[in-house]
Write a protein that holds these residues in place. Structure first.
Motif, PDB file in Angstrom:
ATOM      1  N   ALA A   1      37.082  39.649  38.734  1.00 20.55           N
ATOM      2  CA  ALA A   1      37.218  38.894  39.927  1.00 20.55           C
ATOM      3  C   ALA A   1      37.521  39.721  41.157  1.00 20.55           C
ATOM      4  CB  ALA A   1      38.066  37.830  39.842  1.00 20.55           C
ATOM      5  N   THR A   2      38.238  40.887  41.031  1.00 23.41           N
ATOM      6  CA  THR A   2      38.848  41.719  42.079  1.00 23.41           C
ATOM      7  C   THR A   2      38.676  43.246  41.648  1.00 23.41           C
ATOM      8  OG1 THR A   2      40.800  41.713  41.565  1.00 23.41           O
ATOM      9  CG2 THR A   2      40.263  40.055  43.042  1.00 23.41           C
ATOM     10  N   GLY A   3      39.102  44.027  42.557  1.00 16.60           N
ATOM     11  CA  GLY A   3      39.188  45.548  41.966  1.00 16.60           C
ATOM     12  C   GLY A   3      37.819  46.194  41.558  1.00 16.60           C
ATOM     13  N   ILE A   4      38.052  47.312  40.810  1.00 20.13           N
ATOM     14  CA  ILE A   4      36.993  48.137  40.350  1.00 20.13           C
ATOM     15  C   ILE A   4      36.134  47.301  39.440  1.00 20.13           C
ATOM     16  CG2 ILE A   4      38.253  49.081  38.430  1.00 20.13           C
ATOM     17  CD1 ILE A   4      35.444  51.039  40.972  1.00 20.13           C
ATOM     18  N   ALA A   5      36.629  46.452  38.508  1.00 19.38           N
ATOM     19  CA  ALA A   5      35.627  45.585  37.742  1.00 19.38           C
ATOM     20  C   ALA A   5      34.901  44.852  38.440  1.00 19.38           C
ATOM     21  CB  ALA A   5      36.565  44.966  36.762  1.00 19.38           C
ATOM     22  N   TRP A   6      35.196  44.035  39.499  1.00 19.08           N
ATOM     23  CA  TRP A   6      34.392  43.398  40.172  1.00 19.08           C
ATOM     24  C   TRP A   6      33.313  44.177  40.894  1.00 19.08           C
ATOM     25  CZ3 TRP A   6      34.201  44.406  45.693  1.00 19.08           C
ATOM     26  CH2 TRP A   6      33.135  43.568  46.408  1.00 19.08           C
ATOM     27  N   LEU A   7      33.632  45.504  41.372  1.00 20.53           N
ATOM     28  CA  LEU A   7      32.523  46.275  41.895  1.00 20.53           C
ATOM     29  C   LEU A   7      31.662  46.526  41.143  1.00 20.53           C
ATOM     30  CD1 LEU A   7      31.734  47.902  44.962  1.00 20.53           C
ATOM     31  CD2 LEU A   7      33.354  49.782  43.753  1.00 20.53           C
ATOM     32  N   ARG A   8      32.119  47.255  39.976  1.00 21.98           N
ATOM     33  CA  ARG A   8      31.148  47.473  39.037  1.00 21.98           C
ATOM     34  C   ARG A   8      30.125  46.422  38.744  1.00 21.98           C
ATOM     35  NH1 ARG A   8      35.529  49.232  35.348  1.00 21.98           N
ATOM     36  NH2 ARG A   8      36.039  51.346  36.018  1.00 21.98           N
ATOM     37  N   ALA A   9      30.778  45.281  38.487  1.00 20.02           N
ATOM     38  CA  ALA A   9      29.931  44.009  38.067  1.00 20.02           C
ATOM     39  C   ALA A   9      29.024  43.305  39.212  1.00 20.02           C
ATOM     40  CB  ALA A   9      30.736  42.826  37.591  1.00 20.02           C
ATOM     41  N   SER A  10      29.227  43.926  40.450  1.00 22.17           N
ATOM     42  CA  SER A  10      28.336  43.351  41.663  1.00 22.17           C
ATOM     43  C   SER A  10      27.308  44.160  42.261  1.00 22.17           C
ATOM     44  CB  SER A  10      29.696  42.750  42.760  1.00 22.17           C
ATOM     45  OG  SER A  10      30.739  41.927  42.051  1.00 22.17           O
ATOM     46  N   VAL A  11      27.170  45.653  41.792  1.00 24.44           N
ATOM     47  CA  VAL A  11      26.278  46.630  42.671  1.00 24.44           C
ATOM     48  C   VAL A  11      25.280  46.835  41.567  1.00 24.44           C
ATOM     49  CG1 VAL A  11      28.376  47.632  43.906  1.00 24.44           C
ATOM     50  CG2 VAL A  11      27.612  48.440  41.748  1.00 24.44           C
ATOM     51  N   GLY A  12      24.210  47.072  42.289  1.00 23.79           N
ATOM     52  CA  GLY A  12      22.886  47.321  41.679  1.00 23.79           C
ATOM     53  C   GLY A  12      23.100  48.533  40.629  1.00 23.79           C
ATOM     54  N   ARG A  13      24.000  49.620  40.856  1.00 19.22           N
ATOM     55  CA  ARG A  13      24.251  50.475  39.841  1.00 19.22           C
ATOM     56  C   ARG A  13      24.410  50.242  38.245  1.00 19.22           C
ATOM     57  NH1 ARG A  13      24.560  53.619  36.609  1.00 19.22           N
ATOM     58  NH2 ARG A  13      25.434  55.718  36.404  1.00 19.22           N
ATOM     59  N   PHE A  14      25.209  49.240  38.170  1.00 26.93           N
ATOM     60  CA  PHE A  14      25.509  48.727  36.727  1.00 26.93           C
ATOM     61  C   PHE A  14      24.867  47.605  36.263  1.00 26.93           C
ATOM     62  CE2 PHE A  14      29.302  51.242  38.250  1.00 26.93           C
ATOM     63  CZ  PHE A  14      29.078  52.333  37.310  1.00 26.93           C
TER      64      PHE A  14
END
Length: 239
Positions: free
Chosen positions: A27-40
């Motif tokens: 929902a927040t933090g680095i886990a949110w970022l990874r789950a929300s970008v094209g990279r992953f």
């Protein structure tokens, strides 16, 4: 975990039977970022999120990046994108744990959440795309600049790229270079020898930006540097 190199590495990067290993949601933090970008991401989610990252890059065309501009690559790119607050240290904190299991996630969590606030967005895909672009421009570009101070850029990219490997997961059982790979198996894909900026549909969209940032740093160091500058570098890259 087996590693695939050479021609087979480039082939795997283009092969739809190999995908980026999934990451857990957050929902927040680095886990949110990874789950929300094209990279992953994979599939339609990857295509949508990649388009957002391409739009971020389009807002700061390589030709607008200052030749010989001072500062860290993130600083230069952030300014070109109209970001006025200092974000380089925050992006560094994100970058050190961007890949799962590689760094201090609590430090990255705090940095991601602060960046969301600074960038005026929310926990949405456009904000994630902007943070992701800055993150992928961080350590890899800085490392390429440092190595290119001692060797031609094209040589660095071919023999010693800043990002040495990426990961792929096989969707089905197959064989790569005569080596069997099981369905679900994760392999390391070497990026030396040609695919430093990736290959296929996940080829890095920021290649020209990265090379322009490197050229600017080299020009700042020595205005007479010409041979082996990024203008002559081959097309290679990361996700």
């Amino acid at each position: 975990m087996q590693q695939i190199t050479g021609r087979e590495a480039a082939a795997v990067l283009r092969d739809p039977r190999f995908v980026v290993p999934p990451v857990p949601p957050g929902a927040t933090g680095i886990a949110w970022l990874r789950a929300s970008v094209g990279r992953f991401s994979t599939g339609v989610a990857h295509d949508r999120r990649r388009a957002l990252a391409v739009a971020v890059l389009a807002a700061a065309p390589p030709a607008t990046l200052p030749a010989g501009g001072d500062g860290h690559p993130v600083t230069v790119l952030a300014r070109a994108l109209g970001i006025t607050e200092p974000v380089t240290d925050l992006v560094r904190a994100v970058a050190q744990a961007y890949q799962p299991g590689t760094g201090d996630e609590s430090r990255a969590d705090a940095a991601v959440d602060r960046l969301v606030t600074i960038l005026g967005g929310g926990y949405d895909e456009p904000t994630a795309a902007l943070i992701g672009v800055l993150t992928q421009a961080c350590d890899a570009t800085a490392t390429l600049i440092e190595r290119a101070r001692h060797r031609p850029v094209d040589e660095v990219l071919h023999d010693d790229p800043p990002v040495r490997v990426t990961r792929r997961q096989a969707l089905v059982a197959t064989t790569v270079g005569g080596v069997p790979v099981q369905a679900g198996e994760v392999v390391l894909v070497g990026l030396a020898g040609g695919p430093a900026f990736g290959a296929g549909p996940r080829r890095c969209p920021g290649r020209e930006h990265a090379l322009t940032l490197v050229a600017g740093a080299l020009a700042r160091d020595s205005p007479t540097v010409h041979e082996g500058t990024p203008d002559t570098a081959p097309g290679t890259g990361t996700d």
